[in-house]
Design a protein around this motif. Sequence first.
Motif, PDB file in Angstrom:
ATOM      1  N   ILE B 160       0.871  -1.185   0.000  1.00 23.32           N
ATOM      2  CA  ILE B 160       0.000   0.000   0.000  1.00 23.32           C
ATOM      3  C   ILE B 160       0.901   1.226   0.000  1.00 23.32           C
ATOM      4  O   ILE B 160       1.889   1.280   0.744  1.00 23.32           O
ATOM      5  CB  ILE B 160      -0.897   0.020   1.257  1.00 23.32           C
ATOM      6  N   THR B 161       0.583   2.186  -0.849  1.00 18.87           N
ATOM      7  CA  THR B 161       1.366   3.417  -0.838  1.00 18.87           C
ATOM      8  C   THR B 161       0.450   4.605  -0.604  1.00 18.87           C
ATOM      9  O   THR B 161      -0.686   4.634  -1.075  1.00 18.87           O
ATOM     10  CB  THR B 161       2.116   3.632  -2.165  1.00 18.87           C
ATOM     11  N   VAL B 162       0.964   5.556   0.144  1.00 18.37           N
ATOM     12  CA  VAL B 162       0.269   6.825   0.362  1.00 18.37           C
ATOM     13  C   VAL B 162       1.228   7.923  -0.081  1.00 18.37           C
ATOM     14  O   VAL B 162       2.392   7.926   0.312  1.00 18.37           O
ATOM     15  CB  VAL B 162      -0.093   7.019   1.847  1.00 18.37           C
ATOM     16  N   ARG B 163       0.739   8.808  -0.897  1.00 21.55           N
ATOM     17  CA  ARG B 163       1.581   9.906  -1.387  1.00 21.55           C
ATOM     18  C   ARG B 163       0.831  11.214  -1.180  1.00 21.55           C
ATOM     19  O   ARG B 163      -0.350  11.316  -1.501  1.00 21.55           O
ATOM     20  CB  ARG B 163       1.859   9.763  -2.888  1.00 21.55           C
ATOM     21  N   ARG B 164       1.516  12.195  -0.655  1.00 20.50           N
ATOM     22  CA  ARG B 164       0.891  13.508  -0.560  1.00 20.50           C
ATOM     23  C   ARG B 164       1.882  14.556  -1.035  1.00 20.50           C
ATOM     24  O   ARG B 164       3.027  14.572  -0.600  1.00 20.50           O
ATOM     25  CB  ARG B 164       0.463  13.782   0.884  1.00 20.50           C
ATOM     26  N   ASP B 165       1.403  15.386  -1.903  1.00 20.03           N
ATOM     27  CA  ASP B 165       2.152  16.518  -2.448  1.00 20.03           C
ATOM     28  C   ASP B 165       3.538  16.067  -2.960  1.00 20.03           C
ATOM     29  O   ASP B 165       3.593  15.196  -3.816  1.00 20.03           O
ATOM     30  CB  ASP B 165       2.259  17.637  -1.407  1.00 20.03           C
ATOM     31  N   ALA B 166       4.637  16.619  -2.424  1.00 20.88           N
ATOM     32  CA  ALA B 166       5.949  16.235  -2.951  1.00 20.88           C
ATOM     33  C   ALA B 166       6.188  14.737  -2.804  1.00 20.88           C
ATOM     34  O   ALA B 166       7.011  14.156  -3.512  1.00 20.88           O
ATOM     35  CB  ALA B 166       7.045  17.019  -2.244  1.00 20.88           C
ATOM     36  N   GLY B 167       5.443  14.109  -1.897  1.00 27.98           N
ATOM     37  CA  GLY B 167       5.566  12.674  -1.699  1.00 27.98           C
ATOM     38  C   GLY B 167       5.218  11.878  -2.937  1.00 27.98           C
ATOM     39  O   GLY B 167       5.601  10.707  -3.064  1.00 27.98           O
ATOM     40  N   GLU B 168       4.513  12.479  -3.871  1.00 27.23           N
ATOM     41  CA  GLU B 168       4.129  11.785  -5.107  1.00 27.23           C
ATOM     42  C   GLU B 168       5.366  11.397  -5.921  1.00 27.23           C
ATOM     43  O   GLU B 168       5.323  10.483  -6.729  1.00 27.23           O
ATOM     44  CB  GLU B 168       3.234  12.672  -5.992  1.00 27.23           C
ATOM     45  N   ASP B 169       6.443  12.134  -5.710  1.00 28.24           N
ATOM     46  CA  ASP B 169       7.621  11.925  -6.540  1.00 28.24           C
ATOM     47  C   ASP B 169       8.856  11.774  -5.637  1.00 28.24           C
ATOM     48  O   ASP B 169       9.114  12.611  -4.774  1.00 28.24           O
ATOM     49  CB  ASP B 169       7.793  13.155  -7.460  1.00 28.24           C
ATOM     50  N   ALA B 170       9.591  10.696  -5.848  1.00 27.17           N
ATOM     51  CA  ALA B 170      10.698  10.380  -4.939  1.00 27.17           C
ATOM     52  C   ALA B 170      11.736  11.495  -4.897  1.00 27.17           C
ATOM     53  O   ALA B 170      12.208  11.878  -3.819  1.00 27.17           O
ATOM     54  CB  ALA B 170      11.354   9.067  -5.355  1.00 27.17           C
ATOM     55  N   ASP B 171      12.081  12.048  -6.048  1.00 26.35           N
ATOM     56  CA  ASP B 171      13.118  13.079  -6.082  1.00 26.35           C
ATOM     57  C   ASP B 171      12.643  14.368  -5.429  1.00 26.35           C
ATOM     58  O   ASP B 171      13.374  14.995  -4.655  1.00 26.35           O
ATOM     59  CB  ASP B 171      13.551  13.361  -7.526  1.00 26.35           C
ATOM     60  N   ALA B 172      11.416  14.738  -5.767  1.00 27.42           N
ATOM     61  CA  ALA B 172      10.877  15.964  -5.176  1.00 27.42           C
ATOM     62  C   ALA B 172      10.814  15.818  -3.656  1.00 27.42           C
ATOM     63  O   ALA B 172      11.120  16.747  -2.906  1.00 27.42           O
ATOM     64  CB  ALA B 172       9.472  16.244  -5.739  1.00 27.42           C
ATOM     65  N   PHE B 173      10.442  14.614  -3.203  1.00 28.45           N
ATOM     66  CA  PHE B 173      10.345  14.379  -1.765  1.00 28.45           C
ATOM     67  C   PHE B 173      11.732  14.473  -1.118  1.00 28.45           C
ATOM     68  O   PHE B 173      11.904  15.113  -0.073  1.00 28.45           O
ATOM     69  CB  PHE B 173       9.725  13.014  -1.487  1.00 28.45           C
ATOM     70  N   ALA B 174      12.707  13.863  -1.788  1.00 32.54           N
ATOM     71  CA  ALA B 174      14.073  13.906  -1.247  1.00 32.54           C
ATOM     72  C   ALA B 174      14.549  15.345  -1.137  1.00 32.54           C
ATOM     73  O   ALA B 174      15.203  15.725  -0.150  1.00 32.54           O
ATOM     74  CB  ALA B 174      15.012  13.091  -2.135  1.00 32.54           C
ATOM     75  N   ALA B 175      14.203  16.160  -2.125  1.00 33.00           N
ATOM     76  CA  ALA B 175      14.619  17.564  -2.100  1.00 33.00           C
ATOM     77  C   ALA B 175      13.945  18.307  -0.945  1.00 33.00           C
ATOM     78  O   ALA B 175      14.591  19.075  -0.213  1.00 33.00           O
ATOM     79  CB  ALA B 175      14.271  18.225  -3.437  1.00 33.00           C
ATOM     80  N   GLU B 176      12.642  18.048  -0.744  1.00 38.11           N
ATOM     81  CA  GLU B 176      11.922  18.678   0.377  1.00 38.11           C
ATOM     82  C   GLU B 176      12.557  18.287   1.701  1.00 38.11           C
ATOM     83  O   GLU B 176      12.750  19.109   2.588  1.00 38.11           O
ATOM     84  CB  GLU B 176      10.446  18.243   0.376  1.00 38.11           C
TER      85      GLU B 176
END
Lengths: 304, 815
Positions: B160-176
């Motif tokens: 099961i995966t949950v993604r919110r905002d930058a969480g939708e994208d691994a790179d964007a999340f890593a940057a955040e």
Amino acid sequence: MSGMISQLQASRPTDLDAALALLAEAGDPWRPLAGGTDLLVEAQHGRLQHRRFLDLSGLQGSLGGLRWHADGTLEVGALCTYLQLQRDARVQAEYPALCAMARLVGAAQIQARGTLAGNIENASPAADVAPVLLALGARVRLQSAARGVREVALDDYWTGYRQTVRGQDELIVAVLVPPQPFGPHAQWSRKVGTRSWQAITKVGIAARIGWAEGRIVEARIVAVSMAATPCRVAAIEQALLGCSGEEPDLAARIATAQQSALRPLDDVRSTAAYRATVFGRLVLQAVCETKGAAGDAGKGGSAA
Amino acid sequence: MNIARPVAARAHVGHSRPRPDADAKVRGTAPYVDDLPFEGLHGATIRTPIARGRVTGLRFGDLSDLGADWSEFAVVTAQDIPRRSAKDGVDPNLVALIERDQPFLVRDAFEHMHEPVALIAHPSLEVVRAAAERVEVVVEALPARLDFRTAGEDAVFKTITVRRDAGEDADAFAAELAACAVRVEGVYETQAQEQCYIEPNGMIARVVCDPDDLPSPERPSVPTWPSKPFRVEVEGSLQCPYYVHKALCSLFALPEDGVRVAATLAGGGFGGKEDYPSILAGHAGLLALKTRRPVKMIYDRAEDMVATTKRHPSQSRIVTGHDADGRLRCVQIDCRMDGGAYVTLTPVVLSRGVIHAVGPYEVPHVRITAQAVHTNTPPHGAFRGFGAPQTVFAFERHMDRVATELGLDPAELRRRNLVVRGGTLAVSQTIEEPIALEAWLDEALDAFDWRGRRARAEAFNHEAQVSGVARRRGVGLATFMHGAGFTGSGEDYLASKVKVRATAEGQLEICTAQTEIGQGSIAVFSQIAADTMGLQLADVAVARPDTDQVPNSGPTVASRTSMVVGHLVARASEDLLGRLERAGLLGEADARPEGEALGEDVVVGERPSAMVQGRGWSYRPEALRRALAAAAASGDAEIAEGWAQYERPPGGAWDDTVYKGVAYGTYAWANYLAEVEVDGLTGEVKVLDFLASQEIGRVLNPLLAHGQIEGGVVQAIGWALLEDCVWKDGHLTNGNMTNYVVPTAADVPPIQVRFQESPYAYGPWGAKGIGELPMDGPAPALLNAIAHATGIDLCALPASPERIVAAQLAAEEAR
Ligand SMILES: Cc1cc2nc3c(=O)[nH]c(=O)nc-3n(C[C@H](O)[C@H](O)[C@H](O)COP(=O)(O)OP(=O)(O)OC[C@H]3O[C@@H](n4cnc5c(N)ncnc54)[C@H](O)[C@@H]3O)c2cc1C
């Protein structure tokens, strides 16, 4: 392999000779049954080997209760329960460690049924009261039809994991606890169980530490759940003799002595590392607290 | 007709009415399944001896010393279940649940120890038990997978995966995450837990078949499967009559009316009687079918403990990123749960775990990946909390570690992150209800004197250190919520139905499939129906859950009984009231005289919910009784029965494909606080004091609500400090009450229970579910308190003395 309860046989003699006669019978051995608090657990776990049971409840007259000998020895009848023991005012005064531990056995129901003799004969390495009896120098009185009465010091009673010197034809008739040379303050015990009550001891200690002029002059240190039987730890006892309790390396000395003498196990209830560490700490605590108590008692004495 | 003066009121709801079932239970006279009069055979189960392999044969040992002979026994194996496919083309030997992968009886390959291989039955219980131990299951061993943490990706059966905002994208999340002022990481583990209901699993099965299919002197043995239509009837200790019903229809390839499942009084369940009774009912049913005789199967404690489900072990890796003031910006959670050998209920346990994983906090960027993996242990299953206690423990323990890192008061860190009305949870659910989490937190903190206690504990520790005393005190907090009812669209799929019925005696009978498992459902349903109709409690009865008699109102799980089914009870009661009115059995003449006092306890003007008026108090009780009796006498179900079916409350929906939306219609919100004392010599933890504060919508029955919370807290103290399943090669080595250590009264602190009430428009009188809530918070509160007391930062349960001493030694070593 478990048999069936309906195939078991029980007998309830009402005098000691009849009981001893049954025990002396050839063939399928009779197994004594006192409070049943160990035996019934064995039956439930399908570990019961015996088929014939000697119900001791009819022998209250000869095996029940407590008696005091003229020399101050306490005679605990084989059917004396923890509850009877802990309610006795003189026992409370003279053997506080025994009473304190009796109050920690199981919970109220077990204390009302369980006997000291059963605790000794069950020979569990995790027994609680038998180790205190050992620390206090108790002896077990056995009786059989053929050999009559003999007494065995608890030091010599357990011969291996759940093994005792008792012959198949013998009954424990009493436990004898001698008067205590260093009084109540030298007695110390502590049970570290799996929870507050209804707990099996993971590691425990029963001790008698005699002090004179700020030095240890006698040490009987019994380890619980640290070996195949409850046992005195001679190496620690020797290491403690002459100590003041203030030695900066006392913990290290205890640890060294302990290492050579005890090899606790990992099992379903605890770990070897925990047992070893905590037992060492309990020895140290016993030293500190008996010293404090001995000192306080001394002070109390001089003030009176 | 509708009368002019509707009087919505409550006289029973909100009061501590005693449980009608309590007296007999307390006296020990209540009959449980093993107490019922029974004549028939006793069944026993032969199980696999190792964790994985193939069964190559059975050896039946000598029974002569038992005075028995194998010819006296009935024996059932998988061979007795025809491969003939069931209606839907699946092997009927596979239990019908979420997936069909678990066999009733092993055919060949097996996946865990103690898996059922054969069943035997005999007239004597003693003989059958002893004989079962004489059957050897001959096996060929296969390598077993025993550690879910290290299991490869091939072991994963649900993600099961949950993604919110930058969480939708691994790179964007890593940057955040990289941009956050503070980052904290941790790994948190929880262990299996045994439900330890007082009454082990037990079931009686009977088969009703055509006389032609019965054995006779001419034909002493008959084929297992009858030639003519037959019926299988079971009764036993269970939580979900219709789950068992579905499983038996599938196993025996019977139509719905070919199976009857009735609940006996249950000595507790806690989730442990959610899925397993289907298997036991199947076993008893198979033996009954083979012998054409009633068969009783009761597990003893040891069998129940080694063979049935436990709480899922879990591991969560958490990385959070914060602003300098502690505000959460990013959360990443990688969570694994050990599903055991078969799928059973694990996907929904994982789901609930995921949805509760970030707690009641507002976080802009979220990335959760959760996996369920197979191992060769008995399947893990439902247990109070259902995945949430695992993830709540991880996150709430983590929050305290963040507070330490930031030098912030743990309560202050939480306060800065609490979600507010109109805010959004990690699964993108916007909170529409009026909530005041900050005020509720403050209320709890004040009630426990959080600051004062923390300061006193620290002073105590300082004093102790100076004087060489080993005891240390600490105070800990956990803030959390629990969603009630089935997750997402689950309640829509269940489409639960409730019936209420007028009886000839002028009473109201409530018919639901909910079982009384100690939670007080009989009392609470009675209170709800009585207040909806305007009856006295003595005029209301609750029917035994029996699939021949009650509609499918869903399983007794998920904190849904009072909130979801209770609401249906209110709606069905109101439905019946309308029918009585329309049938002319209640009219203007039966109305309460205007201005007549309703009684001391009655609160006027309260409607049961946005969907229920609760006009019952407009009638005189004797008129209602008369109307009910007349309706029953009419014999017309249209007049004598009221019905209700679940309807989704207005508002958003849940999207299972992206894990976003309204995960639960409502949540209960809570703050739990604990004070502990740790003995530094032995590592023993004593819980000195405990406060459980929660907002639960409306307290239906204060006594029972307190009981639920206190019981849950105690069960969670056990999980947090004492209980551990010790496995060796896939076998539970402490499968007994001697070595599986649950708390006793002596381990329980004073527990102060406090309620806030912010009524939920679609629960009866605003009530929310509370059954599972108290299981979530104690473990993190206690471990946080231990950390405060000792500085020992335990991240795995249980916080056993062994772990605490090991941590001390590790710290000494590091020094
Ligand atoms: C729930 C529970 C909790 C417990 N908690 C504790 C605890 O905290 N600490 C602890 O130490 N123990 C505990 N026990 C174990 C037990 O209660 C004690 O060992 C108790 O002292 C046994 O006494 P009994 O009279 O019940 O013995 P029984 O079960 O009757 O007998 C025990 C053994 O001694 C033999 N025996 C008994 N009397 C005699 C006799 N006169 N002569 C020769 N042999 C004899 C029996 O044959 C048997 O082998 C617990 C047991 C239970 C069930």
